[in-house]
Design an enzyme around this catalytic site. Structure first.
Site, PDB file in Angstrom:
ATOM      1  N   GLY A 136      -6.807   0.905   2.751  1.00 20.73           N
ATOM      2  CA  GLY A 136      -7.235  -0.127   1.646  1.00 20.73           C
ATOM      3  C   GLY A 136      -6.886  -0.552   0.269  1.00 20.73           C
ATOM      4  N   LYS A 166      -1.568  -3.363  -9.299  1.00 25.29           N
ATOM      5  CA  LYS A 166      -0.543  -1.559  -8.676  1.00 25.29           C
ATOM      6  C   LYS A 166      -0.535  -0.709  -9.536  1.00 25.29           C
ATOM      7  CE  LYS A 166       2.068  -1.649  -5.024  1.00 25.29           C
ATOM      8  NZ  LYS A 166       3.779  -1.995  -4.286  1.00 25.29           N
ATOM      9  N   ASP A 185      -3.162   9.845  -5.788  1.00 23.38           N
ATOM     10  CA  ASP A 185      -3.638   9.647  -7.219  1.00 23.38           C
ATOM     11  C   ASP A 185      -3.795   8.717  -7.751  1.00 23.38           C
ATOM     12  OD1 ASP A 185      -0.839   9.059  -7.376  1.00 23.38           O
ATOM     13  OD2 ASP A 185       0.581  10.745  -8.742  1.00 23.38           O
ATOM     14  N   ARG A 199       0.641  -7.966 -10.032  1.00 16.92           N
ATOM     15  CA  ARG A 199       1.275  -8.609  -8.698  1.00 16.92           C
ATOM     16  C   ARG A 199       0.773  -9.800  -8.585  1.00 16.92           C
ATOM     17  NH1 ARG A 199       1.891  -5.464  -2.994  1.00 16.92           N
ATOM     18  NH2 ARG A 199      -0.080  -4.976  -3.253  1.00 16.92           N
ATOM     19  N   ARG A 219      -4.513  -9.116   4.742  1.00 11.09           N
ATOM     20  CA  ARG A 219      -3.622  -8.379   5.894  1.00 11.09           C
ATOM     21  C   ARG A 219      -4.003  -8.187   6.889  1.00 11.09           C
ATOM     22  NH1 ARG A 219      -1.426  -4.159   1.656  1.00 11.09           N
ATOM     23  NH2 ARG A 219      -2.713  -4.653  -0.008  1.00 11.09           N
ATOM     24  N   ASP A 233      -0.859  -3.254   7.940  1.00  7.27           N
ATOM     25  CA  ASP A 233      -1.360  -3.853   6.573  1.00  7.27           C
ATOM     26  C   ASP A 233      -0.403  -4.112   5.651  1.00  7.27           C
ATOM     27  OD1 ASP A 233      -0.484  -0.845   6.993  1.00  7.27           O
ATOM     28  OD2 ASP A 233      -1.114  -0.240   5.533  1.00  7.27           O
TER      29      ASP A 233
HETATM   30  P1  AMP Z   1       1.766   1.061   1.394  1.00  3.09           P
HETATM   31  O1  AMP Z   1       3.074   2.790   2.154  1.00  3.09           O
HETATM   32  O2  AMP Z   1       2.242   0.922   0.097  1.00  3.09           O
HETATM   33  O3  AMP Z   1       1.662   0.264   2.750  1.00  3.09           O
HETATM   34  O4  AMP Z   1       0.091   2.290   0.991  1.00  3.09           O
HETATM   35  C1  AMP Z   1      -0.102   2.954   2.358  1.00  3.09           C
HETATM   36  C2  AMP Z   1      -1.438   2.806   2.494  1.00  3.09           C
HETATM   37  O5  AMP Z   1      -1.659   4.783   1.505  1.00  3.09           O
HETATM   38  C3  AMP Z   1      -2.633   1.853   1.179  1.00  3.09           C
HETATM   39  O6  AMP Z   1      -3.742   2.299   1.894  1.00  3.09           O
HETATM   40  C4  AMP Z   1      -2.424   2.317  -0.554  1.00  3.09           C
HETATM   41  O7  AMP Z   1      -3.075   1.997  -0.804  1.00  3.09           O
HETATM   42  C5  AMP Z   1      -2.244   4.066  -0.169  1.00  3.09           C
HETATM   43  N1  AMP Z   1      -0.926   4.633  -1.690  1.00  3.09           N
HETATM   44  C6  AMP Z   1      -0.063   4.537  -1.096  1.00  3.09           C
HETATM   45  N2  AMP Z   1       0.108   5.519  -1.894  1.00  3.09           N
HETATM   46  C7  AMP Z   1      -0.743   5.527  -2.988  1.00  3.09           C
HETATM   47  C8  AMP Z   1      -1.242   6.301  -4.536  1.00  3.09           C
HETATM   48  N3  AMP Z   1      -0.205   6.924  -5.354  1.00  3.09           N
HETATM   49  N4  AMP Z   1      -2.244   6.651  -4.661  1.00  3.09           N
HETATM   50  C9  AMP Z   1      -3.519   6.352  -3.464  1.00  3.09           C
HETATM   51  N5  AMP Z   1      -3.172   5.585  -2.102  1.00  3.09           N
HETATM   52  C10 AMP Z   1      -1.724   5.491  -2.446  1.00  3.09           C
HETATM   53 MG    MG Z   2       0.886  -1.551   1.515  1.00  2.00          MG
END
Ligand code: AMP
Ligand code: MG
Length: 512
Positions: A108, A131, A143, A195, A202, A271
């Site tokens: 999510g 974002k 975080d 963004r 997705r 995703d």
């Molecule tokens: P991504 O690798 O950007 O596709 O993110 C994968 C999942 O990790 C998604 O559910 C993001 O919302 C969550 N996520 C990535 N970075 C963070 C962060 N700094 N804090 C909280 N959730 C994160």
């Molecule tokens: Mg992502």
């Protein structure tokens, strides 16, 4: 319309005046109308000290928002999440997904908030998302924040992709937060990216409801995606199948464009694939300098799952997961639904191949793609890999060679070695047989073969200056340059050259 309130002193008493303004986002939200199990309503977390970095005036104009206002104190506070604009219904979307092939039942928006949707001047509906705007119920251990480096990186690369004609999410703005984000062993300046996407739905959004066996939600989501992205499918005999066909065709064309530009996405999890057909998630992505089909950049992709040459097969695999999630809405009869799903997915290889062949023909300056040209292209790529030649410059140099005497100066940066002579003879014979007038051919080739791409070392230099010296001029210069990726001038040679050995970036990081 947003009401801006301000106070004016008048004869010792405060009068509150209200002024309506059309500078602001005019929200028209549809995702927020879906049932509450699709998201969590919550506001972005305010930050200590919002500071402007850049506003994308062209995109602001498309969205009908005043770019000057977005750059103002009021606009900056809003882009940092410190104020929620009128009409916004902030929420975090829920989804699931396969990450590096492993199933994760709930993901999510863990660090993103959808403010709402705006209808652009082009009549297209756009999501406006912050974002890096704080924790949500989907943050897991994170975080919810974003360091400045990855925000600048996404801004640069997404806008470069747009200028290159590749469907992509876009960057409306970047702001700093005035607080540090801890990414041990470092404390980095924080930032928020705004963004913009045609939607943030997705493959993983469908997978989430499929895994919950929530057929009602799957049907609502399908109807929503059809209305938003595939309106013609509503008229089809089987709308869900027509939607799936549209998504399959869109991804085939998208990944063909990536391949033709030497773009490696790096994290093609389910995703990170949008139903709208736009490229999303510029975490560990990179453009190749020296060509190699097995090239991987992402530090977390140990197995090379998302290597350059694997991208079409991975897109196909991801689409098979979408098709599976759609089984309950494709037909009440499971067997019939499976046949429908399979039929749609089986079209992917040919759709990809024909999109790639058409694009490669343009890169080689051939009017009509022929099956024979596949070998010509494959042999060139084989030579580029063997000679470790720069992908972008090799094709650009080829465009110069299409019309002798028309050189722009690329040969100063790149020249084909003798190893290419037999291939170049073959190519010349092929284009001589082709019907295109020579000037037309070169025009086509310059169009298909950009000279400026967001090379890793340029992106890194822009980030370094911003993070270490608070100097955003390198970033701004690069973003400006990449708006015109095909317009070469000798004065811009520095931005076209490949990295020097000491500048080569071998690995990229998610930087989350
Ligand atoms: P991504 O690798 O950007 O596709 O993110 C994968 C999942 O990790 C998604 O559910 C993001 O919302 C969550 N996520 C990535 N970075 C963070 C962060 N700094 N804090 C909280 N959730 C994160
Ligand atoms: Mg992502």
């Amino acid at each position: 319309m947003t009401i801006v309130q301000f106070r004016e002193e008048c004869a010792g008493s405060d009068i509150v005046l209200s002024v309506t303004s059309s500078k602001h986002f005019r929200f028209d939200n549809s995702y927020a109308r879906l049932p509450s199990r699709f998201y969590t309503n919550l506001e972005p977390t305010p930050v200590p000290k919002p500071g402007p970095v850049r506003v994308n005036s062209g995109l602001a104009d498309l969205l009908g928002v005043d770019a000057d206002w977005l750059t103002s104190g009021e606009g900056t506070r809003l882009l940092a999440g410190n104020a929620v604009p009128e009409g916004s219904e902030p929420l975090a979307m829920v989804y699931a997904g396969h990450q590096f092939g492993g199933w994760v039942p709930q993901l999510g928006d863990g660090r993103a908030i959808l403010l709402g949707e705006v209808i652009g001047r082009d009549k297209v509906r756009y999501d406006i998302q912050l974002k890096g705007s704080g924790r949500t119920p989907y943050s897991r251990g994170g975080d919810g924040k974003a360091p400045l480096g990855p925000v600048l990186r996404e801004y640069i690369v997404s806008e470069a992709m747009f200028a290159l004609g590749v469907p992509t999410t876009r960057s409306l703005a970047a702001v700093t937060t005035g607080e540090h984000v801890f990414r041990p062993p470092e404390a980095l300046p924080g930032a928020v990216l705004t963004r913009v996407a045609q939607s943030h739905i997705r493959i993983g959004t469908f997978q989430y409801f499929f895994s919950q066996q929530d057929v009602e939600a799957l049907q609502l989501l399908t109807d929503h995606v059809i209305a938003r992205h595939y309106p013609a499918a509503a008229m089809a005999e089987n709308p869900a199948r027509a939607m799936l066909d549209g998504v399959v065709a869109g991804q085939a064309s998208l990944v063909a464009q990536w391949q033709l530009l030497g773009f490696i996405h790096g994290v093609m999890n389910t995703d990170n694939m949008l139903l709208s057909g736009e490229t999303i998630d510029y975490g560990p992505c990179a453009f190749m300098d020296a060509f190699h089909p097995d090239r991987v950049f992402s530090s977390i992709d140990q197995q090379g799952r998302y290597a350059y040459s694997n991208q079409p097969a991975i897109a196909h695999w991801n689409l098979a997961n979408l098709a599976q999630a759609l089984i309950p809405v494709l037909d009440p009869d499971r067997e019939k639904a499976t046949v429908l799903a399979q039929g749609s997915i089986d079209a992917f290889p040919d759709l990809f191949q024909s999109a790639y062949r058409r694009g490669m023909a343009r890169k080689l300056g051939l009017a009509k793609p022929e099956v024979d040209d596949d070998a010509l292209a494959a042999d060139l790529l084989g030579l580029l890999a063997r000679e470790q030649a720069d992908f972008t410059l090799a094709f650009r140099r080829l465009a110069e060679l299409a019309l002798p005497g028309s050189e722009q100066g690329i040969s100063e940066l790149f020249e084909f070695s003798g190893a290419f002579d037999p291939w170049l003879d073959r190519w010349r014979r092929q284009i001589e047989k082709d019907a295109l007038p020579v000037h037309e051919r070169q025009k086509l080739m310059f169009q298909a073969n950009p000279v400026f791409i967001p090379r890793n070392h340029l992106v890194e230099a822009a980030i370094k200056a911003a993070v270490e010296e608070e100097d955003f001029s390198v970033f701004n210069r690069l973003v400006d340059l990449l708006e015109r990726p095909r317009d070469f001038e000798p004065g811009l040679m520095e931005f076209a050259r490949p990295p020097r050995p000491e500048e080569v970036v071998a690995q990229t990081f998610c930087g989350t």
